[in-house]
Design a protein around this motif. Structure first.
Motif, PDB file in Angstrom:
ATOM      1  N   ALA A 172      29.491 -19.670 -74.250  1.00 53.58           N
ATOM      2  CA  ALA A 172      28.989 -18.301 -74.056  1.00 53.58           C
ATOM      3  C   ALA A 172      29.981 -17.292 -74.596  1.00 53.58           C
ATOM      4  CB  ALA A 172      28.725 -18.056 -72.570  1.00 53.58           C
ATOM      5  N   SER A 228      29.770 -17.070 -78.326  1.00 52.62           N
ATOM      6  CA  SER A 228      28.522 -16.510 -78.875  1.00 52.62           C
ATOM      7  C   SER A 228      28.213 -15.115 -78.353  1.00 52.62           C
ATOM      8  CB  SER A 228      27.342 -17.440 -78.557  1.00 52.62           C
ATOM      9  OG  SER A 228      27.185 -17.571 -77.147  1.00 52.62           O
ATOM     10  N   GLY A 229      28.644 -14.828 -77.140  1.00 53.88           N
ATOM     11  CA  GLY A 229      28.259 -13.555 -76.539  1.00 53.88           C
ATOM     12  C   GLY A 229      29.351 -12.509 -76.568  1.00 53.88           C
ATOM     13  N   ASP A 230      30.567 -12.903 -76.490  1.00 54.61           N
ATOM     14  CA  ASP A 230      31.685 -11.952 -76.427  1.00 54.61           C
ATOM     15  C   ASP A 230      32.090 -11.587 -77.852  1.00 54.61           C
ATOM     16  OD1 ASP A 230      34.449 -10.891 -76.264  1.00 54.61           O
ATOM     17  OD2 ASP A 230      34.241 -11.406 -74.137  1.00 54.61           O
TER      18      ASP A 230
END
Length: 604
Positions: free
Chosen positions: A388, A391-393
């Motif tokens: 995560a 991919s998200g940060d």
């Protein structure tokens, strides 16, 4: 037998008078003894025995008087007086007043007196004896035959007076001829004595030993210098007839006589000899022997010339000592120059090592490893939700690109440090090679061994490799194929290092862009090894060419003038030579080493 040893060594003229005097006395003594023996056979000549006895006693007394005298003057006067008296008395004894003279047929006998008198006592004194005898035979005897006028008138019988006149004529002619001969002989002897005096003055004016020897090697004449050396060796004055080898060992005497025999056959001899002196010193002499030949070319004697060479020997010893000191200084200077080359090359290599180490140190100080550590810390923080985060940060999405950038930087750093480490290793290997090379050549000092000249030249070039590269000096090699040569490795390397150092300085001072150094190795036309070291540097002025190898001569501001001199000496010690050639200032120079080409195969 009748002459003593001292009389036999008198001058030839005096010795001749003694011999004539002895011979004449012995003959007349024999005649007197015959009179004594034959006297009883003639009853009419009873006077023969007492006359013979008296004359025999006179001649024997004269022989005794002559014994040991060094001057024949007094015995000669007595002999002439005795001869004159005996012959005068004899002319009266054998004749009787009123009879014919028995000596009228023997004018040759009376001619003996003036000839003998002139030779023994001289012209004037001989004339006195001749006049006395003329008065006796030309006046007193004719008067005696006439009975002094009592038997017949003085001039009634002309025969005695004619005989007397003939006797006087014979006597005076004999005296005249003898006087002329004596004068000519005296003039010749005076000329000879004058020549002898000049020769003696010449021989006495030299400090060299000069003496003449007879056929048996005995002293005939000797100058003062030779007398002094004879006293030094034998402790006494030399005498004519002495042998120069009288106190030598049997072996030396035998060799001496063999040498004299060879010289008498016409073979000159020259050698340096040594004689022990009484003061425990040694007399070193350069001695030469030359034959004295007669008119038939036969050796009748020997002339000896000798020169005291003790000072020369001492000078040679001092020169040898100075030469050894010079060679030791040369060796040290060569070692110092080689050490300078070694230190120069090691210093340059150490500079490169220092640069490489500094670069590695800077690379390490500026390394991106710290950034990689921060990325690793960030990933550890999000280890539980790593997908995560990536991919998200926003930071997570940049992390792969960041890691790729760090990886590229680290790869570059690794390549750079690897390159510098390789350079550092090469420089360290170069330092090791230079030091090892110096140690190997130092161990071979003074040894003649088979060496490859080409390899030795390359070793000398390696000692200067770094400085040649830094200065941009282009090396040209022209090597003929040659077998290994028997040489002193250290001496040849010393010469090569010195020549390469001088070439480097000449090229540096020339300021040329294209600096060229050529080395050629070939076999010369005279079957000698020829090594040429040429450069296109500052060259040599014509006025300096003759002084290039003098001790102390240099054209460098900081030079000591020892390198080329020491190199030339080292070449001479290897039976070679070092020479140079230059077209002039700015035209470069060529130094040539010529050495004997002795290979291991030839020597073996």
């Amino acid at each position: 037998m009748f002459l003593t040893r001292e009389q036999r060594h008198l001058p030839p003229e005096e010795l001749g008078r003694f011999r004539v005097l002895v011979g004449t006395t012995l003959i007349l003594l024999l005649v007197s003894m015959v009179n004594v023996v034959a006297g009883p056979l003639f009853s009419s000549a009873k006077w023969l025995v007492p006359f013979g006895l008296v004359m025999s006693a006179g001649w024997v007394s004269l022989l005794v008087l002559m014994r040991g005298r060094l001057s024949p003057r007094l015995p000669s006067l007595l002999a002439c007086s005795l001869f004159t008296a005996s012959f005068s008395v004899l002319t009266f004894l054998v004749t009787t007043p009123g009879e014919t003279s028995p000596h009228e047929s023997a004018p040759a006998a009376i001619a003996l007196l003036p000839a003998l008198a002139v030779y023994l006592v001289g012209v004037r004194t001989g004339l006195l004896f001749t006049v006395i005898f003329c008065v006796n035979v030309g006046l007193l005897h004719p008067l005696y035959l006439s009975g002094f006028g009592t038997h017949h008138p003085l001039f009634s019988e002309l025969h005695p007076w004619v005989n007397g006149l003939i006797d006087i004529t014979v006597l005076l002619l004999t005296w005249t001829l003898s006087a002329l001969f004596s004068s000519a002989r005296d003039a010749a002897n005076a000329a000879v004595r004058d020549s002898e005096r000049k020769l003696a003055s010449l021989l006495e004016s030299t400090d060299d030993i000069v003496c003449s020897l007879d056929a048996r090697g005995r002293i005939v004449t000797i100058n003062s210098a030779a007398r002094r050396r004879f006293r030094d060796v034998y402790g006494r004055e030399p005498r004519p007839g002495d042998s120069l080898a009288e106190r030598a060992s049997p072996e030396i005497r035998e060799n001496w006589h063999k040498t004299l025999a060879q010289v008498r056959q016409g073979q000159p001899f020259r050698r340096e000899v040594a004689y022990p002196l009484a003061n425990n010193e040694t007399l070193h002499m350069d001695m030469s022997l030359n034959p004295i030949l007669d008119e038939h070319g036969q050796g009748v004697g020997v002339t000896l010339f000798g020169r005291d060479i003790r000072e020369r020997k001492r000078a040679e010893a001092r020169l040898d000592e100075l030469h050894r000191g010079l060679m030791e200084a040369s060796r040290r200077a060569g070692m110092a120059e080689m050490a300078t080359g070694v230190l120069h090359n090691v210093g340059n290599a150490l500079n490169s090592v220092n640069v490489s180490a500094s670069l590695v140190s800077e690379q390490l100080r500026g390394s991106r490893l710290r950034m990689l550590s921060r990325a690793v810390d960030l990933m550890k923080e999000h280890v539980n939700d790593l997908p995560a985060f990536l991919s998200g940060d926003a930071r997570g999405r940049q992390l792969p690109e960041y890691l790729d950038s760090i990886t590229q930087h680290l790869s570059q750093e690794h390549a750079t440090m690897h390159e510098e480490m390789q350079r550092l290793i090469r420089n360290m290997e170069h330092i090791k090679a230079v030091v090892t090379l110096q140690q190997e050549h130092a161990r071979s000092r003074g040894q003649v061994e088979p060496i490859s000249v080409v390899e030795l030249i390359d070793d000398a070039l390696r000692l200067h490799a770094t400085s040649f590269e830094r200065l941009g000096i282009h090396i040209q090699r022209e090597y003929d194929e040659l077998p290994q040569v028997l040489l002193d490795r250290h001496k040849l390397l010393q010469i090569l290092v010195n020549l390469l150092t001088n070439a480097r300085h000449a090229l540096l001072e020339s300021g040329r862009e294209a600096k060229r150094l050529s080395l050629r190795v070939r076999k010369g036309d005279d079957e000698r090894l020829r090594i040429e070291v040429s450069d296109n540097g500052v060259g040599i002025a014509p006025e300096h060419m003759q002084r290039m190898f003098e001790h102390g001569f240099t054209t460098k501001k900081d030079g000591h003038g020892f390198g080329l001199h020491a190199s030339a000496l080292a070449a001479q010690e290897m039976e070679g030579r070092l020479s140079c050639d230059s077209a002039g200032p700015g035209q470069g120079a060529t130094f040539i080493i010529e050495l004997p080409l002795r290979s291991r195969e030839i020597t073996g």
